[in-house]
Design a protein around this motif. Structure first.
Motif, PDB file in Angstrom:
ATOM      1  N   VAL A 131     -13.686   5.216  -0.493  1.00 53.53           N
ATOM      2  CA  VAL A 131     -12.524   4.333  -0.390  1.00 53.53           C
ATOM      3  C   VAL A 131     -11.420   5.074   0.358  1.00 53.53           C
ATOM      4  O   VAL A 131     -11.234   6.274   0.178  1.00 53.53           O
ATOM      5  CB  VAL A 131     -12.049   3.875  -1.799  1.00 53.53           C
ATOM      6  CG1 VAL A 131     -11.638   5.046  -2.664  1.00 53.53           C
ATOM      7  CG2 VAL A 131     -10.932   2.874  -1.710  1.00 53.53           C
ATOM      8  N   GLU A 132     -10.737   4.343   1.246  1.00 55.10           N
ATOM      9  CA  GLU A 132      -9.637   4.938   1.997  1.00 55.10           C
ATOM     10  C   GLU A 132      -8.363   4.855   1.164  1.00 55.10           C
ATOM     11  O   GLU A 132      -7.981   3.776   0.695  1.00 55.10           O
ATOM     12  CB  GLU A 132      -9.451   4.199   3.316  1.00 55.10           C
ATOM     13  CG  GLU A 132      -8.429   4.858   4.206  1.00 55.10           C
ATOM     14  CD  GLU A 132      -8.330   4.194   5.567  1.00 55.10           C
ATOM     15  OE1 GLU A 132      -7.228   4.202   6.131  1.00 55.10           O
ATOM     16  OE2 GLU A 132      -9.348   3.667   6.045  1.00 55.10           O
ATOM     17  N   LEU A 133      -7.708   5.988   0.997  1.00 51.55           N
ATOM     18  CA  LEU A 133      -6.490   6.074   0.210  1.00 51.55           C
ATOM     19  C   LEU A 133      -5.392   6.663   1.088  1.00 51.55           C
ATOM     20  O   LEU A 133      -5.456   7.818   1.490  1.00 51.55           O
ATOM     21  CB  LEU A 133      -6.708   6.952  -1.024  1.00 51.55           C
ATOM     22  CG  LEU A 133      -7.855   6.519  -1.938  1.00 51.55           C
ATOM     23  CD1 LEU A 133      -8.117   7.566  -3.003  1.00 51.55           C
ATOM     24  CD2 LEU A 133      -7.562   5.171  -2.566  1.00 51.55           C
ATOM     25  N   THR A 134      -4.392   5.849   1.386  1.00 51.19           N
ATOM     26  CA  THR A 134      -3.317   6.261   2.274  1.00 51.19           C
ATOM     27  C   THR A 134      -2.163   6.848   1.471  1.00 51.19           C
ATOM     28  O   THR A 134      -1.643   6.188   0.577  1.00 51.19           O
ATOM     29  CB  THR A 134      -2.817   5.048   3.095  1.00 51.19           C
ATOM     30  OG1 THR A 134      -3.935   4.461   3.760  1.00 51.19           O
ATOM     31  CG2 THR A 134      -1.771   5.459   4.105  1.00 51.19           C
ATOM     32  N   PRO A 135      -1.755   8.085   1.761  1.00 46.54           N
ATOM     33  CA  PRO A 135      -0.608   8.663   1.063  1.00 46.54           C
ATOM     34  C   PRO A 135       0.704   8.068   1.567  1.00 46.54           C
ATOM     35  O   PRO A 135       0.727   7.518   2.662  1.00 46.54           O
ATOM     36  CB  PRO A 135      -0.700  10.152   1.386  1.00 46.54           C
ATOM     37  CG  PRO A 135      -1.642  10.291   2.520  1.00 46.54           C
ATOM     38  CD  PRO A 135      -2.415   9.010   2.653  1.00 46.54           C
ATOM     39  N   PRO A 136       1.742   8.232   0.779  1.00 40.55           N
ATOM     40  CA  PRO A 136       1.790   8.802  -0.558  1.00 40.55           C
ATOM     41  C   PRO A 136       0.975   7.964  -1.563  1.00 40.55           C
ATOM     42  O   PRO A 136       0.929   6.744  -1.475  1.00 40.55           O
ATOM     43  CB  PRO A 136       3.266   8.799  -0.925  1.00 40.55           C
ATOM     44  CG  PRO A 136       4.013   8.593   0.354  1.00 40.55           C
ATOM     45  CD  PRO A 136       3.075   7.890   1.281  1.00 40.55           C
TER      46      PRO A 136
END
Length: 182
Positions: free
Chosen positions: A90-95
């Motif tokens: 899964v792509e998790l974009t910060p923050p």
């Protein structure tokens, strides 16, 4: 106890955070978790007394009856439960915000407190610029909690019961993603 009598506030003082840690054990034991999971009568996570961890608590008078935590991180590895999500495609974009450690005492359950805590913590995450919010659900918190997270826009990104995460046992990973402002 009526929901209108409750006061929710962000708390930072060490004494209240220790009370929250004891409330966690008390609440989780009502879900069937054995007292042996909480040998000191509490559940503490390392470093949670300081930033980036933020705590909210609900009080009925002076009595602490519910609590929830939020933290925001630039790297997944720093987030509570980050090791769970690192296993998933899964792509998790910060923050990256982590919504966790929500507990509600049995005396005040089914009065919408979980939703109120979620709304407060999600607003704080959004205000801090979070682009992704992590949550994980376990069966000890009940199906209503899972449905509540879905209603807020969280989507399941793992199989059910995919990882054993203390203290609540098998968990299901959920993610909420926000588009950048503008």
């Amino acid at each position: 106890m009526i929901n209108d009598e409750l006061r929710i506030a962000e708390v930072t003082d060490p004494d209240t955070i220790r009370r929250i840690q004891r409330l966690r054990a008390e609440c989780w034991m009502t879900t069937g978790l054995p007292a042996t999971v909480f040998p000191d009568g509490q559940w503490c996570d390392p470093g949670e007394e300081q930033p980036p961890f933020r705590h909210w608590a609900a009080f009925a008078g002076a009595r602490l009856v519910a609590a929830g935590r939020l933290s925001i991180h630039e790297r997944l590895a720093e987030a509570p439960g980050g090791h769970l999500f690192a296993q998933l495609p899964v792509e998790l974009t910060p923050p990256i915000a982590s919504l966790n450690r929500l507990v509600v005492h049995p005396d005040v359950r089914r009065q919408g407190l979980s939703r109120r805590f979620d709304d407060i913590r999600l607003a704080a995450a959004r205000a801090a610029g979070a682009r992704t919010v992590l949550a994980y659900w376990s069966r000890v918190t009940g199906l209503a909690r899972y449905r509540g997270l879905e209603a807020l826009g969280f989507r399941r990104v793992s199989g059910f019961d995919f990882f054993n995460e203390p203290p609540t046992g098998l968990v299901t990973a959920m993610v909420l993603s926000w588009l950048p402002p503008g």
